[in-house]
Design an enzyme around this catalytic site. Structure first.
Site, short mmCIF file in Angstrom:
data_model
loop_
_atom_site.label_atom_id
_atom_site.label_comp_id
_atom_site.label_asym_id
_atom_site.label_seq_id
_atom_site.Cartn_x
_atom_site.Cartn_y
_atom_site.Cartn_z
CD GLU A 167 -2.97 -1.07 2.29
OE1 GLU A 167 -2.69 -0.33 3.26
OE2 GLU A 167 -3.95 -1.85 2.29
CG HIS A 201 -9.09 0.59 2.23
ND1 HIS A 201 -8.12 1.34 1.63
CD2 HIS A 201 -8.46 -0.18 3.15
CE1 HIS A 201 -6.94 1.04 2.16
NE2 HIS A 201 -7.13 0.12 3.08
#
Length: 314
Positions: A167, A201
């Protein structure tokens, strides 16, 4: 004082590039089942291992994709890596200072953990006799067994290695240079970059809705809380990356936050926790800029060749 960089690509190209990186990251995670039509994993361990491979592939592809958009003139590997904040110089400062700064936000949590640990030791001491010689001898073996159990836990690898590393590579190392190269101001980049991070997300909404058999409203509330947390953390991680020019700075903060969870603000019948939390926040605000001063993380502060411009922001 902030020094704006000359735009090397258009803002439209920079934003489209970031959107593409976000979609690429999520799409590859679901590629085995939706695109390759592979059978579902037989266990959670196999599922996570498959996710690890997909996340690694998406990170590598993101690095290559962004390198083609960024007008990097030098062919030297070290210069290319420095664009992404992958550097060996000042590594201890990049690890220690951000870790100290991040821990201040968790002062209340750390105090609570210490209190609970001391109480646990007192209880064990009151309910048992003094440690025997055999018990002392077995401590190294017990420690190694515990360490081996942690190392073999795929959940630990997911939360503290694979997820933070991939990430940060995609949503900090690749996107921030793109946005800065597009002519966005530094503070705009810090607040804009986590938007893409939070969008990645949104896939959790369907996962929670389908796996936990809860209503769509409850799933939405859970994901909304997660998105709010990821946006706030994204601001902080982007700030660390731009200020230090080191990828490891937001990486260690990411790992530490994953380990600690949400900060503890109050604890029942323990006012010391609240006092520690407030003191930690005050210290965090006081040290935020001094402890992330670019001079602490770089040999030079003029004529910086890095696209993230960390040498130019004082």
């Amino acid at each position: 004082m902030e020094t704006e960089m000359e735009a090397c690509v258009s803002k439209t190209v920079a934003v489209i590039g970031c959107i593409f990186l976000t979609l690429l990251y999520v799409a590859i995670l679901y590629a085995p089942t939706l695109i390759l039509r592979l059978p579902p994993p037989s266990s959670r361990t196999n599922f996570l291992i498959r996710r690890f491979i997909c996340a690694a592939i998406s990170s590598i592809l993101s690095l290559f994709f962004s390198s083609f958009i960024l007008p990097i003139r030098s062919g030297e590997a070290l210069d290319i890596f420095s664009v992404y904040g992958i550097r060996a110089d000042h590594i201890w400062q990049a690890v220690g200072f951000p870790l100290l700064l991040t821990s201040l936000m968790y002062a209340g949590s750390l105090v609570l953990k210490c209190v609970l640990l001391v109480n646990s030791w007192k209880t064990d001491f009151d309910n048992s006799e003094l440690l025997s010689l055999d018990c002392i001898r077995s401590l190294p073996k017990t420690f190694l067994s515990h360490l081996s159990s942690i190392a073999s836990n795929v959940g630990v690898w997911r939360n503290f290695v694979v997820a933070p590393l991939t990430e940060e590579l995609v949503f900090r190392a690749c996107m921030i240079p793109l946005l800065l190269c597009g002519g966005f101001k530094i503070y705009t980049v810090i607040f804009l970059c986590p938007v893409f991070f939070s969008l990645a997300h949104l896939n959790h909404l369907l996962e929670i809705y389908s796996s936990q058999n809860c209503s769509l409203l409850i799933a939405f509330r859970i994901v909304a809380l997660q998105l709010g947390y990821t946006v706030v953390f994204g601001w902080y991680a982007s700030f660390l990356f731009v200020r230090t020019g080191h990828l490891v700075a937001p990486l260690v903060a990411h790992v530490f936050c994953n380990f600690m969870g949400l900060p503890v603000i109050v604890a029942r019948r323990r006012g010391l926790v609240t006092i520690a939390f407030v003191a930690g926040i005050v210290a965090f605000k006081w040290l935020l800029f001094p402890i992330t001063k670019p001079d602490l993380y770089n040999y030079r502060t003029e004529n910086c060749k890095c696209w993230n411009g960390y040498c130019l922001w004082n």
